[in-house]
Scaffold this active site. Structure first.
Site, short mmCIF file in Angstrom:
data_model
loop_
_atom_site.label_atom_id
_atom_site.label_comp_id
_atom_site.label_asym_id
_atom_site.label_seq_id
_atom_site.Cartn_x
_atom_site.Cartn_y
_atom_site.Cartn_z
CG ASN A 1 -6.87 -0.85 1.51
OD1 ASN A 1 -6.16 -0.29 0.67
ND2 ASN A 1 -6.37 -1.53 2.52
CG HIS B 1 -3.12 3.22 3.07
ND1 HIS B 1 -3.65 3.00 1.81
CD2 HIS B 1 -3.15 2.02 3.71
CE1 HIS B 1 -3.98 1.73 1.71
NE2 HIS B 1 -3.69 1.11 2.84
CB CYS C 1 -0.92 0.02 1.21
SG CYS C 1 -2.00 -1.41 1.28
O1 UT7 Z 1 -3.87 -1.58 3.69
C1 UT7 Z 1 -2.90 -1.72 4.68
C2 UT7 Z 1 -2.99 -2.96 5.45
N1 UT7 Z 1 -4.29 -3.27 5.93
C3 UT7 Z 1 -4.68 -2.87 7.14
O2 UT7 Z 1 -4.00 -2.12 7.82
C4 UT7 Z 1 -5.98 -3.44 7.61
C5 UT7 Z 1 -5.92 -3.60 9.07
N2 UT7 Z 1 -7.02 -4.38 9.66
C6 UT7 Z 1 -8.31 -3.96 9.74
O3 UT7 Z 1 -8.71 -2.97 9.13
C7 UT7 Z 1 -9.22 -4.69 10.72
O4 UT7 Z 1 -8.43 -5.57 11.48
C8 UT7 Z 1 -10.36 -5.47 10.04
C9 UT7 Z 1 -11.41 -4.52 9.44
C10 UT7 Z 1 -9.80 -6.36 8.96
C11 UT7 Z 1 -11.08 -6.35 11.07
O5 UT7 Z 1 -11.51 -5.57 12.16
P1 UT7 Z 1 -11.17 -6.06 13.66
O6 UT7 Z 1 -11.80 -5.09 14.56
O7 UT7 Z 1 -9.68 -6.20 13.75
O8 UT7 Z 1 -11.92 -7.43 13.74
P2 UT7 Z 1 -11.34 -8.89 13.99
O9 UT7 Z 1 -10.45 -9.32 12.87
O10 UT7 Z 1 -10.77 -8.95 15.38
O11 UT7 Z 1 -12.64 -9.75 13.92
C12 UT7 Z 1 -13.72 -9.55 14.81
C13 UT7 Z 1 -14.84 -10.51 14.43
C14 UT7 Z 1 -14.36 -11.95 14.20
O12 UT7 Z 1 -15.33 -12.82 14.72
P3 UT7 Z 1 -15.10 -13.54 16.15
O13 UT7 Z 1 -13.84 -14.33 15.96
O14 UT7 Z 1 -14.94 -12.41 17.13
O15 UT7 Z 1 -16.33 -14.32 16.31
C15 UT7 Z 1 -14.34 -12.05 12.69
O16 UT7 Z 1 -14.54 -13.39 12.25
O17 UT7 Z 1 -15.46 -10.11 13.22
C16 UT7 Z 1 -15.53 -11.21 12.32
N3 UT7 Z 1 -15.48 -10.73 10.96
C17 UT7 Z 1 -16.56 -10.36 10.26
N4 UT7 Z 1 -17.86 -10.33 10.59
C18 UT7 Z 1 -18.72 -9.87 9.67
C19 UT7 Z 1 -14.37 -10.55 10.17
N5 UT7 Z 1 -14.74 -10.08 8.97
C20 UT7 Z 1 -16.08 -9.94 9.00
C21 UT7 Z 1 -17.04 -9.49 8.08
N6 UT7 Z 1 -18.33 -9.47 8.45
N7 UT7 Z 1 -16.69 -9.05 6.86
#
Ligand code: UT7
Length: 331
Positions: free
Chosen positions: A286, A256, A116
């Site tokens: 993104n 970004h 990115c």
């Molecule tokens: O571009 C540069 C590099 N990229 C980044 O810097 C991205 C960085 N990461 C993020 O933006 C965030 O970590 C995410 C948006 C990807 C995820 O948000 P989070 O607050 O970190 O959530 P998480 O990964 O801890 O997941 C929380 C829950 C999980 O369920 P359980 O295990 O708590 O039951 C996931 O399975 O949310 C679930 N989950 C979803 N639920 C509904 C993950 N993706 C989804 C989804 N819809 N699309």
């Protein structure tokens, strides 16, 4: 005489097709509320196979718009540097494809692979070349067609990523200003947090495990999220300190666009109000190396940038890579 690198034109190009959060509910187990609350994204653009929306097409359209704004003809370009991780083909570079499309006969053209951070890395290469006196006029592009490497079964990534392109024309000028400084970092020990799983010389096609679908992007979102805020804040502070500036001196931050909560965390750490931070993640998601030049072009065309303004560009992505640059706007 010392030369300074000034941005003299910006452009962007987005695919026509809009994919709404509701559409993704049909594909994976997700919902609009989760996507908006956790990422800030409401819709994104996905390129079509039938329209002219390949990586080269998007990059060329964005570049043509930037050149038109700058009043620079393609024949004047000495250098084309493209930040991308989704080139049309592994080689030749997207830079050379854009050179052909624009008929920029005398330009040296190549790609930069920095996740990115691709646009900021490319901009830094050009800034250095201009300051060394080896380049007079350059085109810097950030472009992605991430839809081609998204795993559409993975709800953790397919709701976030999208396609688009942005470009800037950069010129060597004797007046001070323009790109004041650039600060880049990498940490290859953390490459496994975000990578393309296949499609390389490491796994020749003949040996492919049929269960591994080529080119799929893999991301461990949560550890990336936590590092993104810290790395971006630290490098932004370094850039500010290097130029003896504080957050208050910055007219606009163009970060970004990976997650609205990352952007809010960064703004909070820098004590810069969100009104001074340009965001369009809600509409575009993104687009990796394309987010900053697309946002910069939008801000520029909306008249949000005035001559003499200090603009902070700050990025973070696969590699890991991150960086920041401060511009003194001169258009
Ligand atoms: O571009 C540069 C590099 N990229 C980044 O810097 C991205 C960085 N990461 C993020 O933006 C965030 O970590 C995410 C948006 C990807 C995820 O948000 P989070 O607050 O970190 O959530 P998480 O990964 O801890 O997941 C929380 C829950 C999980 O369920 P359980 O295990 O708590 O039951 C996931 O399975 O949310 C679930 N989950 C979803 N639920 C509904 C993950 N993706 C989804 C989804 N819809 N699309």
């Amino acid at each position: 005489m010392a030369q300074h690198a000034h941005i003299v034109g910006t452009g962007s190009s987005m695919p026509e097709r809009i994919l709404f959060n509701k559409d993704l509910e049909e594909i994976v187990d997700t919902n609009d509320e989760w996507i908006v609350r956790r990422s800030g994204i409401r819709e994104r653009r996905i390129s079509s196979k039938v329209r002219e929306e390949s990586t080269t097409d998007l990059a060329t359209q964005a570049s043509a718009r930037a050149l038109e704004m700058a009043g620079v003809s393609p024949g004047e370009l000495d250098m084309i540097v493209v930040g991308t991780v989704t080139p049309d083909r592994q080689f030749p570079s997207t830079g050379c494809m854009v050179q052909e499309a624009l008929k920029a006969e005398k330009a040296a053209a190549f790609d930069v692979s920095a996740g990115c951070s691709g646009f900021l890395y490319a901009l830094t290469m050009v800034n250095n070349a201009i300051r060394c006196g080896t380049c007079g006029t350059a085109l810097v592009v950030g472009v992605e067609r991430l839809s081609s490497i998204i795993n559409w079964d993975d709800r953790g990534t397919c709701v976030l990523l999208a396609d688009g392109a942005g470009a800037a024309v950069v010129r060597s000028v004797p007046e001070e200003g323009g790109i004041l400084s650039s600060h880049l970092r990498s940490d290859g020990t953390l490459w496994e947090l975000l990578y393309s799983a296949d499609g390389s010389s490491r796994t020749p096609a003949i040996l492919h495990d049929i269960n591994i679908r080529p080119f799929h992007l893999r991301m461990d979102g949560n550890p990336l999220f936590r590092r993104a805020i810290g790395c971006m804040s630290e490098i932004a502070r370094e850039a500010l300190g290097h130029n003896s500036l504080s957050g208050e001196d910055i007219s606009l931050v163009v970060p970004h666009q990976a997650n609205i909560r990352i952007i809010q965390g960064l703004a909070n750490n820098l004590r810069i109000p969100m009104e001074k931070v340009y965001t369009n993640i809600e509409r575009y998601g993104n687009t990796s190396s394309a987010t900053i030049p697309i946002a910069l072009d939008e801000a520029n065309r909306k008249g949000l940038l005035k001559k003499g303004d200090h603009v902070l560009l700050v990025t973070f992505g696969a590699g890991l890579t991150w960086g920041a640059s401060i511009l003194e706007w001169s258009m």
